[in-house]
Design an enzyme around this catalytic site. Sequence first.
Site, short mmCIF file in Angstrom:
data_model
loop_
_atom_site.label_atom_id
_atom_site.label_comp_id
_atom_site.label_asym_id
_atom_site.label_seq_id
_atom_site.Cartn_x
_atom_site.Cartn_y
_atom_site.Cartn_z
N ASP A 91 -59.50 41.77 -8.62
CA ASP A 91 -60.60 42.69 -8.44
C ASP A 91 -60.88 42.78 -6.94
OD1 ASP A 91 -62.58 44.46 -8.86
OD2 ASP A 91 -63.94 43.09 -9.89
N ASP A 301 -61.47 42.61 -19.37
CA ASP A 301 -61.65 41.28 -18.80
C ASP A 301 -63.13 40.94 -18.87
OD1 ASP A 301 -62.55 43.02 -16.43
OD2 ASP A 301 -63.06 40.99 -15.79
N CYS A 341 -56.59 27.86 -32.73
CA CYS A 341 -56.45 27.38 -31.35
C CYS A 341 -56.31 25.86 -31.32
CB CYS A 341 -57.62 27.83 -30.49
SG CYS A 341 -59.09 26.79 -30.64
N CYS A 344 -59.59 24.12 -32.52
CA CYS A 344 -59.93 24.25 -33.95
C CYS A 344 -58.94 23.55 -34.87
CB CYS A 344 -60.05 25.71 -34.32
SG CYS A 344 -61.47 26.49 -33.53
N HIS A 370 -61.22 27.59 -26.81
CA HIS A 370 -61.42 28.32 -28.06
C HIS A 370 -61.88 29.76 -27.79
CE1 HIS A 370 -62.91 29.60 -31.93
NE2 HIS A 370 -64.03 29.93 -31.32
ZN LIG Z 1 -60.51 27.92 -32.01
#
Ligand SMILES: [Zn+2]
Length: 410
Positions: A91, A301, A341, A344, A370
């Site tokens: 950016d 983003d 993920c 998790c 996550h």
């Molecule tokens: Zn997760």
Amino acid sequence: MSFAFEIEKTAGNARAGVFFTPHGPVETPAFMPVGTLATVKALDPDDLTRMGASMILANAYHLHLRPGDDVVREMGGLHQFMRWDGPILTDSGGFQVFSLAQLRTLNEDGVEFQSHIDGSKRFFTPELVMQIQRNLGADVIMQFDHVIPGQSDEASARDASERSIRWLARCLAELTRLETRPSPLRLMRAEPDKTAVDMPYVPTRTGEFAEQPRRQALFPIVQGGIHPTLRREAAAKIASMHDWPGYAIGGLSVGEEKPAMHEMLEVVDAALPRTHPRYLMGVGFPEDLIEGVRRGVDLFDCVAPTRMGRNGAVFTHEGRLNIKRAEFRTDPRPLDTACDCAACTRFTRAYIRHLFIADEILGLRLLSLHNVHFLLSLMRSARQAIRTDTLEGWAREWLLRFRATPAVEV
Ligand SMILES: [Zn+2]
């Protein structure tokens, strides 16, 4: 490999495509994790690769102030400095100059401001911002623009939008000048021009000279606040100036009502060439991503997933939750039962809550991991839905489930 955009499939105004860059392809729609200071906070580049991130962001304003874009250039450019081999977008710093910095003075030439770090005086012009981004060496670079508060009246929004377009022309001229300089390797063999501050050759630790990427894609930014006429005019004017490799849409999700943001996206969607990628800047909440995709946006983003993670807030398929709440003290479930993920699949809410409350670094890391994974995976699902012609049904169901639980304040 230079830049190209291929659209594989459309569903209404939504598109599943591939944006090709010198550092690899980006399957769209895509969420780009934000690494403002050349790091996606708490995450290692290997984490990002494992999660399937393709393009990430860094910020020219922040890296110019610290460690200095000259330092990054000397260390081989941003890809080498932060050890990220995939595409990077920087950016320009317009947003930061107008939001973080103190005591701004604006004129047609540029903006004078004080660094938010040490109060030192700086003067950003479109030309300097191109030189900074050239030193950083990202694949996609953004124009320097005049950013104004989201609710600005039409006259101020017009003034800023028109100035941004004049600055865009200067950005393009400067980038062209920088790109048409003689090859740095040829310069080395002849006489190096020691006075050329923007000479993009890089001494490596072994004494060899690596070449910075020769091609960078400059994205213009369509501004215009919440004024449809201004947005339409800006998009048309910008598109007529040059065959840009992609287009950014700025100044949204800054406090305006959702219907206003959706209307602006629709106006800009209709006014920009459909053949090129569109990047909606700074928008990254799940609902906004889905609404953006439906309105022809390809790239997103936002710092939200990592910033929220540091506050204990978590995206789940059933809405947001905050891990600090007492109800999770002995909760054996993962953060999100539908997520695959690395947090998790291994840890319970009870454990992550404990880490967070005890100020353990791993807690912040798992929450960031996550949340970033959640948005990357959301965009992969959207892409799949476009490709299988099920986007509308998928979006409706996804949003229903996400909104079923009242949002927790985060
Ligand atoms: Zn997760």
